[in-house]
Design an enzyme around this catalytic site. Structure first.
Site, PDB file in Angstrom:
ATOM      1  N   ARG A  27       0.804  -1.223   0.000  1.00  0.00           N
ATOM      2  CA  ARG A  27       0.000   0.000   0.000  1.00  0.00           C
ATOM      3  C   ARG A  27       0.836   1.272   0.000  1.00  0.00           C
ATOM      4  O   ARG A  27       0.616   2.185  -0.791  1.00  0.00           O
ATOM      5  CB  ARG A  27      -0.905   0.061   1.238  1.00  0.00           C
ATOM      6  CG  ARG A  27      -2.253  -0.555   1.077  1.00  0.00           C
ATOM      7  CD  ARG A  27      -2.738  -1.064   2.403  1.00  0.00           C
ATOM      8  NE  ARG A  27      -1.857  -2.149   2.801  1.00  0.00           N
ATOM      9  CZ  ARG A  27      -2.003  -3.406   2.389  1.00  0.00           C
ATOM     10  NH1 ARG A  27      -3.012  -3.728   1.641  1.00  0.00           N
ATOM     11  NH2 ARG A  27      -1.152  -4.339   2.732  1.00  0.00           N
ATOM     12  N   THR A  28       1.780   1.357   0.920  1.00  0.00           N
ATOM     13  CA  THR A  28       2.468   2.638   1.107  1.00  0.00           C
ATOM     14  C   THR A  28       3.258   3.007  -0.153  1.00  0.00           C
ATOM     15  O   THR A  28       3.120   4.108  -0.687  1.00  0.00           O
ATOM     16  CB  THR A  28       3.377   2.589   2.358  1.00  0.00           C
ATOM     17  OG1 THR A  28       2.565   2.206   3.463  1.00  0.00           O
ATOM     18  CG2 THR A  28       4.003   3.941   2.635  1.00  0.00           C
ATOM     19  N   LYS A  41      25.667  -3.941  -0.697  1.00  0.00           N
ATOM     20  CA  LYS A  41      27.137  -3.852  -0.764  1.00  0.00           C
ATOM     21  C   LYS A  41      27.695  -3.199   0.497  1.00  0.00           C
ATOM     22  O   LYS A  41      28.899  -3.030   0.629  1.00  0.00           O
ATOM     23  CB  LYS A  41      27.563  -2.993  -1.969  1.00  0.00           C
ATOM     24  CG  LYS A  41      27.106  -3.520  -3.300  1.00  0.00           C
ATOM     25  CD  LYS A  41      27.641  -2.589  -4.390  1.00  0.00           C
ATOM     26  CE  LYS A  41      27.053  -2.925  -5.737  1.00  0.00           C
ATOM     27  NZ  LYS A  41      27.304  -1.843  -6.699  1.00  0.00           N
ATOM     28  N   ARG A  62      11.198   3.774   3.842  1.00  0.00           N
ATOM     29  CA  ARG A  62      10.718   2.790   4.835  1.00  0.00           C
ATOM     30  C   ARG A  62      11.901   1.927   5.229  1.00  0.00           C
ATOM     31  O   ARG A  62      12.687   1.507   4.364  1.00  0.00           O
ATOM     32  CB  ARG A  62       9.617   1.911   4.260  1.00  0.00           C
ATOM     33  CG  ARG A  62       9.337   0.714   5.153  1.00  0.00           C
ATOM     34  CD  ARG A  62       8.126  -0.064   4.750  1.00  0.00           C
ATOM     35  NE  ARG A  62       6.910   0.681   5.027  1.00  0.00           N
ATOM     36  CZ  ARG A  62       5.682   0.156   4.906  1.00  0.00           C
ATOM     37  NH1 ARG A  62       5.532  -1.086   4.513  1.00  0.00           N
ATOM     38  NH2 ARG A  62       4.619   0.881   5.177  1.00  0.00           N
ATOM     39  N   HIS A  84       4.497   5.914  11.667  1.00  0.00           N
ATOM     40  CA  HIS A  84       4.075   5.775  10.268  1.00  0.00           C
ATOM     41  C   HIS A  84       3.093   6.927  10.016  1.00  0.00           C
ATOM     42  O   HIS A  84       1.890   6.729   9.929  1.00  0.00           O
ATOM     43  CB  HIS A  84       3.415   4.406  10.087  1.00  0.00           C
ATOM     44  CG  HIS A  84       3.197   3.987   8.670  1.00  0.00           C
ATOM     45  ND1 HIS A  84       3.291   4.855   7.589  1.00  0.00           N
ATOM     46  CD2 HIS A  84       2.884   2.779   8.138  1.00  0.00           C
ATOM     47  CE1 HIS A  84       3.045   4.178   6.478  1.00  0.00           C
ATOM     48  NE2 HIS A  84       2.794   2.924   6.776  1.00  0.00           N
TER      49      HIS A  84
HETATM   50  C1  NCD Z   1       1.485  -1.005   8.082  1.00  0.00           C
HETATM   51  C2  NCD Z   1       2.970  -0.852   8.323  1.00  0.00           C
HETATM   52  O1  NCD Z   1       3.773  -1.050   7.428  1.00  0.00           O
HETATM   53  O2  NCD Z   1       3.304  -0.481   9.453  1.00  0.00           O
HETATM   54  N1  NCD Z   1       1.202  -1.243   6.738  1.00  0.00           N
HETATM   55  C3  NCD Z   1       0.808  -0.181   5.961  1.00  0.00           C
HETATM   56  O3  NCD Z   1       1.609   0.657   5.619  1.00  0.00           O
HETATM   57  N2  NCD Z   1      -0.485  -0.072   5.674  1.00  0.00           N
HETATM   58  C4  NCD Z   1       0.821  -1.979   8.961  1.00  0.00           C
HETATM   59  C5  NCD Z   1       1.395  -3.348   9.090  1.00  0.00           C
HETATM   60  O4  NCD Z   1       2.336  -3.706   8.396  1.00  0.00           O
HETATM   61  O5  NCD Z   1       0.873  -4.095   9.906  1.00  0.00           O
END
Ligand code: NCD
Length: 456
Positions: free
Chosen positions: A64-65, A93, A114, A142
């Site tokens: 999703r992100t 590396k 991320r 997040h």
């Molecule tokens: C979340 C995350 O990555 O923290 N996912 C997301 O971005 N919707 C939630 C999760 O991974 O449980």
């Protein structure tokens, strides 16, 4: 671009007004570019982002992100470059995040990162010369998921104040929850905690911030347990200091939102949990859930039954689709693409109180207590300072500059006199903090009176 770079590392980097502005723009994109048959979906593009490039650097799995950020940039008319697999980037590396940040800043106009380490996004922001957006850093925060969550809540319920929001599941490991509870407190919702299993309570430092920085106070148990015996802690955000004790059982009778999260197995050494809670239509049958919308940041892995999917109360797929208009609005704000979506006050963010930042040598004194903090990473830690926000509130509390985990200490040494004392120094010059007296002595410091002034 004017002034300071506009990073979004924590939800607290945005003021409430700025969050509302992002929502205004997202609503506008939905009404101007939305799908007439699906009001939560963006179906057309604009050209306001033509010529701009967004880099997505993902060191942890994502659907999703990353894809909604990329879709958002494409819908704005911009382009994206992506590194989605650390095994095929120079990280494999041994390249540091700091170097990657410096290099990618020359390839893109903004970076989404991320990473599995708490505080990694803050480190990238220190080295990048373009805006950095945190797409999730370890168990820390997040913030863009919280923007989607809050936006969903607003679209489902209209307003935030006084809403009863149950937060359930892995309160310890879910970064989405940490950002979300800060925002809920700031917008005056009641936060009802329902840990999904043993040892999954909210981290102590998040609880501390809710109470001391975001004016959320626990409501006495007898006020809510008749209706909500399964709620572990209930915070109400007070307009007046004694308000939580004035609230009564009837204020908590109906749940407006049930927010579920999966067990974050990748954040635990043992990685397995057999006793994790499960939510299905049977669970939500009770009268208190009559009008509750069910939210989940997704992915779900068994804790939220598919038997809820067809009901209008299931908000999680709408929540995921809002990722596009919300991230369009955020990118437009950060890159100043849309005059109506600009955030004049963005640089300041939400700060209950300004606290000094103290930098001490890495090899001397206290270090961040969180072993998953980026400061402890063998590859990247050397690029991070040993920096803390110093919070004087009922004793001293040092908050790691990167992952925002707190450590309490009152052992302050003076690097000139090589002495230490229990103290709360008003002047941080020449000060080095230790976790305890034994550590101070091991470093060659002797007990003594301070030659810097103690705080009043
Ligand atoms: C979340 C995350 O990555 O923290 N996912 C997301 O971005 N919707 C939630 C999760 O991974 O449980």
């Amino acid at each position: 671009m004017s002034g300071e770079l506009r990073h979004l590392i924590s939800i607290n980097d945005l003021t409430n007004e700025e969050i509302e502005k992002v929502f205004e723009a997202a609503n506008r994109y939905l009404s101007e570019l939305g799908d007439p048959n699906a009001p939560h979906r963006i179906a057309k593009s604009t050209r306001i982002g033509t010529g701009s490039i967004l880099a997505t650097l993902f060191y942890e799995p994502s659907t999703r992100t990353r894809l909604s950020f990329e879709s958002a940039m494409l819908r704005l008319g911009g382009r994206t470059i992506s590194s989605a697999d650390p095994a095929t980037s120079s990280a494999a590396k041994g390249e540091s995040l700091a170097d990657t940040a410096r290099v990618v800043s020359n390839y893109a106009d903004a970076i989404v990162i991320r990473h599995p380490r708490d505080g990694a996004a803050k480190l990238v922001a220190e080295y990048a010369s373009v805006p950095v957006i945190n797409g999730g850093d370890g168990a820390h925060e997040h913030p863009t998921q919280t923007l989607c969550d809050l936006f969903t809540l607003q679209r489902e319920k209209g307003a935030f104040k006084g809403l009863n929001v149950v937060i359930s599941g892995d309160l310890k490991g879910s970064r989405t929850i940490h950002s979300f509870v800060y925002a809920l407190a700031r917008f005056g919702a009641h936060i009802m905690l329902m840990p999904g299993g043993k040892g999954m309570e909210l981290p102590a430092h998040v609880d501390w911030r809710l109470r001391h920085e975001f004016h959320s106070l626990p409501v006495p148990r007898e006020k809510y347990e008749k209706e909500n015996a399964d709620i572990d802690v209930l915070y109400a955000t007070a307009d007046q200091p004694h308000q939580p004790t004035l609230l009564s059982a009837s204020d908590f009778k109906e749940i407006d939102i049930f927010y579920m999260t999966r067990f974050q197995k990748e954040r635990y050494a043992d990685g397995a949990k057999s006793d994790y809670m499960k939510v299905d239509s049977e669970f939500l049958k009770g009268s208190k859930y009559k009008t509750a919308s069910v939210m989940h940041p997704l992915p779900r892995v068994g804790e939220l039954d598919a038997d809820l999917d067809g009901t209008p109360r299931a908000a999680y797929f709408r929540q995921a689709s809002y990722g596009v208009p919300i991230r369009m609005a955020l990118i437009a704000a950060v890159l100043e693409l849309d005059a109506q979506a600009s955030l004049e006050k963005f640089a300041s963010g939400f700060r209950a109180k300004a606290h000094p930042i103290h930098s001490q040598p890495r090899e001397l004194g206290i270090a961040c207590p969180n072993t998953n903090c980026i400061t402890h990473d063998p590859q990247d830690g050397g690029y991070a300072g040993n920096k803390f926000t110093v919070i004087a509130n009922d004793g001293l509390r040092l908050r790691c500059y990167y992952c925002e985990t707190d450590v309490r200490t009152d052992i302050a040494g003076n690097v000139r006199s090589k002495t230490y004392a229990h103290s709360d120094p008003a002047n941080l010059h020449d000060v080095v903090f230790f976790a305890n007296e034994a550590d101070a002595q091991k470093a060659g410091f002797k007990p003594g009176a301070h030659n810097h002034a103690a705080a009043e």
